[in-house]
Scaffold this motif. Structure first.
Motif, PDB file in Angstrom:
ATOM      1  N   ASP A 175      -8.078  49.811  40.974  1.00 15.85           N
ATOM      2  CA  ASP A 175      -8.272  48.608  40.169  1.00 15.85           C
ATOM      3  C   ASP A 175      -8.324  48.987  38.695  1.00 15.85           C
ATOM      4  OD1 ASP A 175     -10.832  49.739  39.830  1.00 15.85           O
ATOM      5  OD2 ASP A 175     -11.730  48.453  41.350  1.00 15.85           O
ATOM      6  N   SER A 176      -8.532  47.991  37.848  1.00 18.34           N
ATOM      7  CA  SER A 176      -8.537  48.245  36.406  1.00 18.34           C
ATOM      8  C   SER A 176      -9.701  49.138  35.991  1.00 18.34           C
ATOM      9  CB  SER A 176      -8.568  46.934  35.628  1.00 18.34           C
ATOM     10  OG  SER A 176      -9.747  46.221  35.908  1.00 18.34           O
ATOM     11  N   LYS A 177     -10.800  49.102  36.726  1.00 19.96           N
ATOM     12  CA  LYS A 177     -11.950  49.963  36.407  1.00 19.96           C
ATOM     13  C   LYS A 177     -11.569  51.440  36.574  1.00 19.96           C
ATOM     14  CE  LYS A 177     -16.800  50.646  37.447  1.00 19.96           C
ATOM     15  NZ  LYS A 177     -17.946  50.269  38.268  1.00 19.96           N
ATOM     16  N   ASP A 178     -10.875  51.762  37.664  1.00 21.70           N
ATOM     17  CA  ASP A 178     -10.411  53.139  37.872  1.00 21.70           C
ATOM     18  C   ASP A 178      -9.462  53.568  36.757  1.00 21.70           C
ATOM     19  OD1 ASP A 178     -11.806  53.467  40.234  1.00 21.70           O
ATOM     20  OD2 ASP A 178     -10.061  53.248  41.533  1.00 21.70           O
ATOM     21  N   PHE A 179      -8.553  52.686  36.405  1.00 17.79           N
ATOM     22  CA  PHE A 179      -7.574  53.008  35.375  1.00 17.79           C
ATOM     23  C   PHE A 179      -8.250  53.186  34.018  1.00 17.79           C
ATOM     24  CE2 PHE A 179      -4.053  51.909  32.420  1.00 17.79           C
ATOM     25  CZ  PHE A 179      -3.228  52.967  32.739  1.00 17.79           C
ATOM     26  N   ASN A 180      -9.192  52.307  33.680  1.00 22.31           N
ATOM     27  CA  ASN A 180      -9.915  52.426  32.410  1.00 22.31           C
ATOM     28  C   ASN A 180     -10.738  53.709  32.358  1.00 22.31           C
ATOM     29  OD1 ASN A 180      -8.976  50.131  31.116  1.00 22.31           O
ATOM     30  ND2 ASN A 180     -10.534  48.829  32.023  1.00 22.31           N
ATOM     31  N   SER A 181     -11.330  54.083  33.479  1.00 22.11           N
ATOM     32  CA  SER A 181     -12.092  55.325  33.542  1.00 22.11           C
ATOM     33  C   SER A 181     -11.184  56.525  33.269  1.00 22.11           C
ATOM     34  CB  SER A 181     -12.748  55.451  34.918  1.00 22.11           C
ATOM     35  OG  SER A 181     -13.443  56.654  35.026  1.00 22.11           O
ATOM     36  N   PHE A 182      -9.989  56.497  33.854  1.00 24.65           N
ATOM     37  CA  PHE A 182      -9.007  57.549  33.612  1.00 24.65           C
ATOM     38  C   PHE A 182      -8.630  57.616  32.133  1.00 24.65           C
ATOM     39  CE2 PHE A 182      -4.451  58.396  33.012  1.00 24.65           C
ATOM     40  CZ  PHE A 182      -4.419  59.736  33.355  1.00 24.65           C
ATOM     41  N   LEU A 183      -8.367  56.462  31.530  1.00 25.22           N
ATOM     42  CA  LEU A 183      -7.978  56.425  30.121  1.00 25.22           C
ATOM     43  C   LEU A 183      -9.093  56.938  29.216  1.00 25.22           C
ATOM     44  CD1 LEU A 183      -6.031  53.055  29.858  1.00 25.22           C
ATOM     45  CD2 LEU A 183      -5.108  55.382  29.891  1.00 25.22           C
ATOM     46  N   GLU A 184     -10.344  56.598  29.527  1.00 20.81           N
ATOM     47  CA  GLU A 184     -11.478  57.084  28.734  1.00 20.81           C
ATOM     48  C   GLU A 184     -11.572  58.604  28.809  1.00 20.81           C
ATOM     49  OE1 GLU A 184     -15.039  55.047  29.921  1.00 20.81           O
ATOM     50  OE2 GLU A 184     -14.220  53.100  29.374  1.00 20.81           O
ATOM     51  N   GLU A 185     -11.423  59.160  30.017  1.00 25.42           N
ATOM     52  CA  GLU A 185     -11.481  60.610  30.187  1.00 25.42           C
ATOM     53  C   GLU A 185     -10.317  61.288  29.470  1.00 25.42           C
ATOM     54  OE1 GLU A 185     -13.026  64.241  31.379  1.00 25.42           O
ATOM     55  OE2 GLU A 185     -13.948  62.258  31.500  1.00 25.42           O
ATOM     56  N   LEU A 186      -9.145  60.698  29.547  1.00 23.07           N
ATOM     57  CA  LEU A 186      -7.978  61.227  28.846  1.00 23.07           C
ATOM     58  C   LEU A 186      -8.216  61.229  27.338  1.00 23.07           C
ATOM     59  CD1 LEU A 186      -5.027  62.205  29.086  1.00 23.07           C
ATOM     60  CD2 LEU A 186      -4.351  59.797  28.927  1.00 23.07           C
ATOM     61  N   TYR A 187      -8.800  60.169  26.818  1.00 21.10           N
ATOM     62  CA  TYR A 187      -9.097  60.071  25.389  1.00 21.10           C
ATOM     63  C   TYR A 187     -10.097  61.153  24.970  1.00 21.10           C
ATOM     64  CZ  TYR A 187     -10.647  58.242  20.919  1.00 21.10           C
ATOM     65  OH  TYR A 187     -10.978  58.116  19.600  1.00 21.10           O
ATOM     66  N   VAL A 188     -11.164  61.327  25.757  1.00 30.00           N
ATOM     67  CA  VAL A 188     -12.194  62.312  25.428  1.00 30.00           C
ATOM     68  C   VAL A 188     -11.605  63.718  25.435  1.00 30.00           C
ATOM     69  CG1 VAL A 188     -14.306  63.409  26.284  1.00 30.00           C
ATOM     70  CG2 VAL A 188     -14.153  60.927  26.171  1.00 30.00           C
ATOM     71  N   ARG A 189     -10.900  64.043  26.503  1.00 31.89           N
ATOM     72  CA  ARG A 189     -10.325  65.396  26.595  1.00 31.89           C
ATOM     73  C   ARG A 189      -9.280  65.636  25.515  1.00 31.89           C
ATOM     74  NH1 ARG A 189      -9.574  67.215  32.856  1.00 31.89           N
ATOM     75  NH2 ARG A 189     -11.654  66.638  33.577  1.00 31.89           N
TER      76      ARG A 189
END
Length: 66
Positions: A18-32
Motif C-alpha cells: 500500500d501507499s504506507k509501504d511505499f512512503n516508508s521506502f521513499l523515506e528510507e531512500l531519502y535518509v540513506r
C-alpha cells in the motif's frame, strides 16, 4: 548506474502492499541518500575517504559521529 526503467520494474513495485509501504521506502531512500551525499562531501572537503590512513594524525581528521 542503474536506469530508472531497470529499477522500477513491476516486479520491484509488487513488494509494496500500500501507499504506507511505499512512503516508508521513499523515506528510507531519502535518509540513506542524504547521508551518503554528506559523507561524500566530507570526503571531498578533507581530501580522503573515511578510515583512510592518510587522515590519521593529520590535524584535519574526522572526530566521529553518534
Amino acid at each position: 548506474m542503474i536506469s530508472k526503467d531497470d529499477l522500477l520494474t513491476s516486479e520491484f513495485l509488487k513488494q509494496f502492499r500500500d501507499s504506507k509501504d511505499f512512503n516508508s521506502f521513499l523515506e528510507e531512500l531519502y535518509v540513506r541518500g542524504t547521508e551518503r551525499m554528506l559523507e561524500a562531501g566530507l570526503d571531498q572537503h578533507l581530501g580522503y575517504e573515511k578510515h583512510a590512513a592518510e587522515g590519521r594524525n593529520s590535524g584535519n581528521s574526522r572526530n566521529g559521529k553518534t
